[in-house]
Structures are given as structure tokens and as C-alpha cells.
Design a protein around this motif. Sequence first.
Motif, PDB file in Angstrom:
ATOM      1  N   ARG A  96       0.975  -1.202   0.049  1.00 27.73           N
ATOM      2  CA  ARG A  96       0.109  -0.158   0.101  1.00 27.73           C
ATOM      3  C   ARG A  96       0.938   1.041   0.057  1.00 27.73           C
ATOM      4  NH1 ARG A  96      -4.233  -0.143   4.532  1.00 27.73           N
ATOM      5  NH2 ARG A  96      -5.013  -1.830   3.103  1.00 27.73           N
ATOM      6  N   PRO A  97       0.904   2.033  -0.982  1.00 29.20           N
ATOM      7  CA  PRO A  97       1.635   3.429  -1.165  1.00 29.20           C
ATOM      8  C   PRO A  97       1.157   4.223  -0.059  1.00 29.20           C
ATOM      9  CG  PRO A  97       0.189   3.237  -2.876  1.00 29.20           C
ATOM     10  CD  PRO A  97       0.017   1.840  -2.228  1.00 29.20           C
ATOM     11  N   LEU A  98       1.966   5.268   0.123  1.00 28.33           N
ATOM     12  CA  LEU A  98       1.377   6.394   1.138  1.00 28.33           C
ATOM     13  C   LEU A  98       0.216   7.107   0.566  1.00 28.33           C
ATOM     14  CD1 LEU A  98       4.925   7.675   2.129  1.00 28.33           C
ATOM     15  CD2 LEU A  98       3.235   6.473   3.493  1.00 28.33           C
ATOM     16  N   HIS A 101      -0.456   8.833  -3.466  1.00 24.43           N
ATOM     17  CA  HIS A 101       0.620   8.274  -4.270  1.00 24.43           C
ATOM     18  C   HIS A 101       0.008   6.872  -4.782  1.00 24.43           C
ATOM     19  CE1 HIS A 101       3.590  11.308  -3.034  1.00 24.43           C
ATOM     20  NE2 HIS A 101       3.196  11.197  -1.783  1.00 24.43           N
ATOM     21  N   THR A 102       0.583   6.676  -6.070  1.00 26.29           N
ATOM     22  CA  THR A 102       0.329   5.541  -6.758  1.00 26.29           C
ATOM     23  C   THR A 102       1.697   4.923  -6.551  1.00 26.29           C
ATOM     24  OG1 THR A 102       1.555   6.407  -8.612  1.00 26.29           O
ATOM     25  CG2 THR A 102      -0.805   6.245  -8.622  1.00 26.29           C
ATOM     26  N   GLY A 103       2.034   3.643  -7.033  1.00 20.24           N
ATOM     27  CA  GLY A 103       3.226   2.943  -6.721  1.00 20.24           C
ATOM     28  C   GLY A 103       3.030   1.590  -5.827  1.00 20.24           C
ATOM     29  N   ASN A 105       3.115  -1.214  -6.658  1.00 16.81           N
ATOM     30  CA  ASN A 105       4.232  -2.282  -7.138  1.00 16.81           C
ATOM     31  C   ASN A 105       5.512  -1.856  -6.791  1.00 16.81           C
ATOM     32  OD1 ASN A 105       2.287  -3.947  -7.934  1.00 16.81           O
ATOM     33  ND2 ASN A 105       2.422  -3.331 -10.159  1.00 16.81           N
ATOM     34  N   SER A 106       5.983  -0.769  -6.202  1.00 13.89           N
ATOM     35  CA  SER A 106       7.176  -0.360  -5.783  1.00 13.89           C
ATOM     36  C   SER A 106       7.762  -1.017  -4.851  1.00 13.89           C
ATOM     37  CB  SER A 106       7.317   1.236  -5.831  1.00 13.89           C
ATOM     38  OG  SER A 106       6.543   1.671  -4.506  1.00 13.89           O
ATOM     39  N   LYS A 107       7.094  -1.778  -3.890  1.00 16.98           N
ATOM     40  CA  LYS A 107       7.692  -2.571  -2.745  1.00 16.98           C
ATOM     41  C   LYS A 107       7.622  -3.987  -3.057  1.00 16.98           C
ATOM     42  CE  LYS A 107       6.397  -4.177   1.984  1.00 16.98           C
ATOM     43  NZ  LYS A 107       5.318  -3.989   2.944  1.00 16.98           N
TER      44      LYS A 107
ATOM     45  N   GLU B  48      10.725   3.856  -0.638  1.00 19.50           N
ATOM     46  CA  GLU B  48      10.899   4.181  -2.213  1.00 19.50           C
ATOM     47  C   GLU B  48      10.713   5.658  -2.632  1.00 19.50           C
ATOM     48  OE1 GLU B  48       7.973   4.299  -4.682  1.00 19.50           O
ATOM     49  OE2 GLU B  48       8.881   4.128  -6.388  1.00 19.50           O
ATOM     50  N   THR B  53      10.230  12.379  -4.056  1.00 24.49           N
ATOM     51  CA  THR B  53       8.752  12.237  -2.809  1.00 24.49           C
ATOM     52  C   THR B  53       8.822  10.907  -2.478  1.00 24.49           C
ATOM     53  OG1 THR B  53       7.561  13.998  -3.863  1.00 24.49           O
ATOM     54  CG2 THR B  53       6.444  12.583  -2.632  1.00 24.49           C
ATOM     55  N   GLN B  54       8.770  10.722  -1.040  1.00 24.89           N
ATOM     56  CA  GLN B  54       8.610   9.266  -0.795  1.00 24.89           C
ATOM     57  C   GLN B  54       7.296   8.695  -0.994  1.00 24.89           C
ATOM     58  OE1 GLN B  54       8.056   8.029   3.903  1.00 24.89           O
ATOM     59  NE2 GLN B  54      10.226   7.746   3.415  1.00 24.89           N
ATOM     60  N   ARG B  55       7.104   7.628  -1.778  1.00 24.92           N
ATOM     61  CA  ARG B  55       5.864   7.163  -2.282  1.00 24.92           C
ATOM     62  C   ARG B  55       5.628   5.879  -1.379  1.00 24.92           C
ATOM     63  NH1 ARG B  55       5.369   5.977  -8.683  1.00 24.92           N
ATOM     64  NH2 ARG B  55       7.149   4.663  -8.262  1.00 24.92           N
ATOM     65  N   ASN B  56       6.491   5.257  -0.968  1.00 25.70           N
ATOM     66  CA  ASN B  56       6.168   3.907  -0.229  1.00 25.70           C
ATOM     67  C   ASN B  56       7.041   3.647   0.747  1.00 25.70           C
ATOM     68  OD1 ASN B  56       4.539   1.318   0.122  1.00 25.70           O
ATOM     69  ND2 ASN B  56       4.900   0.865  -1.970  1.00 25.70           N
ATOM     70  N   LYS B  57       6.594   3.146   1.805  1.00 24.63           N
ATOM     71  CA  LYS B  57       7.194   3.092   3.076  1.00 24.63           C
ATOM     72  C   LYS B  57       7.175   1.522   3.723  1.00 24.63           C
ATOM     73  CE  LYS B  57       8.087   5.723   7.411  1.00 24.63           C
ATOM     74  NZ  LYS B  57       8.188   4.684   8.410  1.00 24.63           N
ATOM     75  N   GLY B  97       9.175   2.631 -10.989  1.00 32.93           N
ATOM     76  CA  GLY B  97       8.725   1.994  -9.931  1.00 32.93           C
ATOM     77  C   GLY B  97       7.480   1.129 -10.283  1.00 32.93           C
TER      78      GLY B  97
END
Lengths: 120, 115
Positions: A96-98, A101-103, A105-107, B48, B53-57, B97
Motif C-alpha cells: 500500500r503506497p502512502l 501516491h500511486t506505486g 508495485n514499488s515494494k 521508495e 517524494t517518498q511514495r512507499n514506506k 517503480g
Amino acid sequence: DQQVKQNSPSLSVQEGRISILNCDYTNSMFDYFLWYKKYPAEGPTFLISISSIKDKNEDGRFTVFLNKSAKHLSLHIVPSQPGDSAVYFCAAPGGRPLKGHTGANSKLTFGKGITLSVRP
Amino acid sequence: KAGVTQTPRYLIKTRGQQVTLSCSPISGHRSVSWYQQTPGQGLQFLFEYFSETQRNKGNFPGRFSGRQFSNSRSEMNVSTLELGDSALYLCASSSTGQDVNYGYTFGSGTRLTVV
């Protein structure tokens, strides 16, 4: 909560034989799976991936099989070579992105890895 | 095409100190992610960054922070170091990403030892 599990920490096979590395997952929302290979003192290197809509993907000596009903995937290496000796990680993208924000899949969520030793 | 560059390769710090690690992604890549690798926990996602910008944590305490610059280079900072922070810190870059399904490109990592 470990969503990607590699329960066997190590595997030893004879050169020329098949290596089968297993991976289990618990999150049915994962829609892609990746395998990485890592040598000591280096970063992981992408090896092969598979979409959840497929049950097999092949690239040269490497084949990944996916069994969605069992939430299980495996990496087959045929024939195994001494240079394949490394740590192999199974991974799945998703998270789950912040807010805002999208993304998603970035984790990448990784398993703990399997150390493969191929004996000459 | 240069790969992902992480500096320094090795670092020894004392408990309580702070540390800054650097990552230069592949040219043109705008997404940079950080991972911590320890023997007991494997590879764990830290955060990430995309377009500064921080987008994922991930699930790490606030002592772990990062930032990204306009040229996509990223730094991560760990304050008040603990012995358990000893690990290999890996940086990975990708174009957006969102192409993670085709594999991130990882750097060789920074080996941090806290004594």
C-alpha cells in the motif's frame, strides 16, 4: 507476518542435475512473482518472473512454475552448473503506497532466501 | 550504461552515531528503493522515492529516513545507531517503480557495522 516464505535454507545438488527451489506465499493479492540471485558482496540480480495468470515461464535453463491454488511457486534450474551456486530469493511486488501516491508495485516482499550449492 | 552505484561500500560506526548512505540510480531511472538485508530477517523494504517524494514506506522506525534529489540520487540516513542496525543496505532503481514486475536493478550495497 511473513507473506513470502522460503522454508528450506539450503540446497546442494550435483552438477548437471536439476535444482528445484521452492517458495510459498500467503497473500493471494500478489499478481507477479520474481526470482533474484545473489552472490556474496553483490546486490541481487533479477533472474526470471511470472505473472499470476500463467502457470509456467521459461528462460533458458531456468523455469518458474506457479501453482495458485497451493500458493506455491518453484524455480527449476536444468542443468545445474557450479556458477549457479548463490543465494536465491523469491519476491513479490505489492504494497500500500502512502496516501495520495500511486506505486503499489514499488515494494518488493522477499523470502529469506535459499543457498544453492552446485557440486562439481 | 552505468549500473546502480552505492557509496560507501563499507562503514563502521559506533552505537548512538548517525550515518548517511548514498545511492546513484541508473541514468534516467526516477524510482529508488532501499532495502535492509540481515541474516535473520532477509531482505526488508525500507522506503521508495520517486521524483523527490517518498511514495512507499516499510515498517521501520523513524530513525530511518531518506530523501531524493532532483537528479534522482538518493540518500538514506539512520540516526541513533543501534547494534541491530548492522546490515547490508541495498538500493534498487527502476524507471518508474511500476515496472518492478520486470525486475529492479540493485546496487552492490553498503555494509554497515555498528560497534
